[in-house]
Design a protein around this motif. Structure first.
Motif, PDB file in Angstrom:
ATOM      1  N   GLU A  64       0.833  -1.208   0.000  1.00 35.67           N
ATOM      2  CA  GLU A  64       0.000   0.000   0.000  1.00 35.67           C
ATOM      3  C   GLU A  64       0.866   1.256   0.000  1.00 35.67           C
ATOM      4  O   GLU A  64       0.558   2.234  -0.679  1.00 35.67           O
ATOM      5  CB  GLU A  64      -0.945   0.005   1.214  1.00 35.67           C
ATOM      6  N   LYS A  67       2.038   1.880  -3.414  1.00 36.82           N
ATOM      7  CA  LYS A  67       0.977   2.473  -4.240  1.00 36.82           C
ATOM      8  C   LYS A  67       0.858   3.973  -3.989  1.00 36.82           C
ATOM      9  O   LYS A  67       0.696   4.760  -4.923  1.00 36.82           O
ATOM     10  CB  LYS A  67      -0.369   1.798  -3.948  1.00 36.82           C
ATOM     11  N   PHE A  68       0.928   4.371  -2.709  1.00 34.47           N
ATOM     12  CA  PHE A  68       0.849   5.796  -2.384  1.00 34.47           C
ATOM     13  C   PHE A  68       2.030   6.559  -2.988  1.00 34.47           C
ATOM     14  O   PHE A  68       1.866   7.679  -3.477  1.00 34.47           O
ATOM     15  CB  PHE A  68       0.818   6.016  -0.864  1.00 34.47           C
ATOM     16  N   LYS A  69       3.208   5.941  -2.967  1.00 36.18           N
ATOM     17  CA  LYS A  69       4.383   6.593  -3.561  1.00 36.18           C
ATOM     18  C   LYS A  69       4.175   6.782  -5.055  1.00 36.18           C
ATOM     19  O   LYS A  69       4.539   7.820  -5.613  1.00 36.18           O
ATOM     20  CB  LYS A  69       5.641   5.765  -3.290  1.00 36.18           C
ATOM     21  N   CYS A  71       1.283   7.113  -6.559  1.00 38.00           N
ATOM     22  CA  CYS A  71       0.292   8.196  -6.717  1.00 38.00           C
ATOM     23  C   CYS A  71       0.962   9.556  -6.577  1.00 38.00           C
ATOM     24  O   CYS A  71       0.673  10.476  -7.351  1.00 38.00           O
ATOM     25  CB  CYS A  71      -0.814   8.066  -5.669  1.00 38.00           C
ATOM     26  N   ASN A  72       1.855   9.687  -5.605  1.00 34.49           N
ATOM     27  CA  ASN A  72       2.565  10.959  -5.421  1.00 34.49           C
ATOM     28  C   ASN A  72       3.415  11.283  -6.637  1.00 34.49           C
ATOM     29  O   ASN A  72       3.507  12.433  -7.051  1.00 34.49           O
ATOM     30  CB  ASN A  72       3.446  10.916  -4.167  1.00 34.49           C
TER      31      ASN A  72
END
Length: 114
Positions: A64, A67-69, A71-72
Protein backbone atom coordinates in the motif's frame (compact mmCIF):
# COMPACT_ATOMS: atom_id res chain seq x y z
CA UNK A 1 28.81 -19.55 77.33
CA UNK A 2 26.41 -20.59 74.70
CA UNK A 3 22.82 -19.66 75.43
CA UNK A 4 19.63 -20.92 73.80
CA UNK A 5 19.49 -17.83 71.52
CA UNK A 6 22.94 -18.57 70.04
CA UNK A 7 21.86 -21.75 68.20
CA UNK A 8 21.66 -21.49 64.36
CA UNK A 9 18.04 -21.50 63.08
CA UNK A 10 19.01 -24.10 60.42
CA UNK A 11 20.53 -26.44 62.95
CA UNK A 12 18.84 -29.81 63.01
CA UNK A 13 16.66 -29.13 59.93
CA UNK A 14 18.52 -31.56 57.68
CA UNK A 15 17.84 -34.39 60.08
CA UNK A 16 14.11 -33.52 60.10
CA UNK A 17 13.72 -33.89 56.27
CA UNK A 18 12.50 -37.29 55.13
CA UNK A 19 14.47 -39.14 52.46
CA UNK A 20 13.47 -37.89 48.96
CA UNK A 21 11.91 -40.59 46.80
CA UNK A 22 13.42 -40.13 43.31
CA UNK A 23 10.55 -42.07 41.71
CA UNK A 24 7.98 -39.78 43.35
CA UNK A 25 9.86 -36.68 42.15
CA UNK A 26 9.95 -38.08 38.61
CA UNK A 27 6.23 -38.87 38.66
CA UNK A 28 5.34 -35.46 40.09
CA UNK A 29 7.49 -33.77 37.41
CA UNK A 30 5.83 -35.78 34.64
CA UNK A 31 2.40 -34.96 36.08
CA UNK A 32 3.22 -31.26 36.23
CA UNK A 33 4.57 -31.25 32.67
CA UNK A 34 1.61 -33.21 31.30
CA UNK A 35 -0.74 -30.75 33.00
CA UNK A 36 0.84 -27.57 31.59
CA UNK A 37 2.40 -28.78 28.30
CA UNK A 38 -0.84 -28.80 26.22
CA UNK A 39 -1.50 -25.17 27.20
CA UNK A 40 2.06 -24.20 26.27
CA UNK A 41 1.77 -26.02 22.94
CA UNK A 42 -1.51 -24.24 22.17
CA UNK A 43 0.10 -20.93 23.10
CA UNK A 44 3.07 -21.69 20.86
CA UNK A 45 0.74 -22.53 17.96
CA UNK A 46 -1.25 -19.33 18.52
CA UNK A 47 1.93 -17.25 18.63
CA UNK A 48 3.19 -18.82 15.40
CA UNK A 49 -0.12 -18.06 13.69
CA UNK A 50 -0.03 -14.50 15.02
CA UNK A 51 3.53 -14.05 13.74
CA UNK A 52 2.54 -15.33 10.28
CA UNK A 53 -0.42 -12.96 10.22
CA UNK A 54 1.84 -10.06 11.17
CA UNK A 55 4.22 -10.92 8.31
CA UNK A 56 1.29 -10.92 5.84
CA UNK A 57 0.03 -7.63 7.29
CA UNK A 58 3.47 -6.02 6.99
CA UNK A 59 3.77 -7.13 3.35
CA UNK A 60 0.31 -5.72 2.61
CA UNK A 61 1.19 -2.40 4.26
CA UNK A 62 4.42 -2.19 2.26
CA UNK A 63 2.45 -2.75 -0.97
CA UNK A 64 0.00 0.00 0.00
CA UNK A 65 2.88 2.38 0.78
CA UNK A 66 4.36 1.62 -2.66
CA UNK A 67 0.98 2.47 -4.24
CA UNK A 68 0.85 5.80 -2.38
CA UNK A 69 4.38 6.59 -3.56
CA UNK A 70 3.30 5.88 -7.15
CA UNK A 71 0.29 8.20 -6.72
CA UNK A 72 2.56 10.96 -5.42
CA UNK A 73 4.85 10.47 -8.42
CA UNK A 74 1.86 10.79 -10.76
CA UNK A 75 0.80 14.02 -9.01
CA UNK A 76 4.38 15.35 -9.38
CA UNK A 77 4.41 14.44 -13.08
CA UNK A 78 1.04 16.14 -13.57
CA UNK A 79 2.36 19.30 -11.89
CA UNK A 80 5.45 19.15 -14.10
CA UNK A 81 3.31 18.96 -17.28
CA UNK A 82 1.21 21.90 -16.08
CA UNK A 83 4.37 23.92 -15.47
CA UNK A 84 5.78 22.90 -18.88
CA UNK A 85 2.57 24.04 -20.57
CA UNK A 86 2.79 27.39 -18.75
CA UNK A 87 6.38 27.95 -19.91
CA UNK A 88 5.51 26.83 -23.45
CA UNK A 89 2.81 29.52 -23.57
CA UNK A 90 5.34 32.09 -22.36
CA UNK A 91 7.75 31.06 -25.13
CA UNK A 92 5.01 31.30 -27.77
CA UNK A 93 4.18 34.83 -26.53
CA UNK A 94 7.85 35.85 -26.59
CA UNK A 95 8.24 34.48 -30.14
CA UNK A 96 5.14 36.40 -31.27
CA UNK A 97 6.50 39.60 -29.72
CA UNK A 98 9.87 39.06 -31.40
CA UNK A 99 8.19 38.52 -34.79
CA UNK A 100 6.14 41.67 -34.29
CA UNK A 101 9.26 43.65 -33.32
CA UNK A 102 11.09 42.23 -36.34
CA UNK A 103 8.26 43.38 -38.63
CA UNK A 104 8.33 46.87 -37.08
CA UNK A 105 12.12 47.18 -37.43
CA UNK A 106 11.90 45.93 -41.04
CA UNK A 107 9.26 48.60 -41.79
CA UNK A 108 11.39 51.26 -40.12
CA UNK A 109 14.42 50.25 -42.21
CA UNK A 110 12.39 50.32 -45.38
CA UNK A 111 10.83 53.69 -44.52
CA UNK A 112 14.25 55.00 -43.48
CA UNK A 113 15.74 54.16 -46.89
CA UNK A 114 13.02 56.03 -48.77
Amino acid sequence: GVGPGDASPDEGVVEDLPLIDEKAVEQLTEGLISHYLPDFQRSKSSLQELTQNQVVLLETIEQEIAKFKECNSIVDIDALFTEAKHYHNKLVNIRNEMMMLHEKTSKLKVSGIN
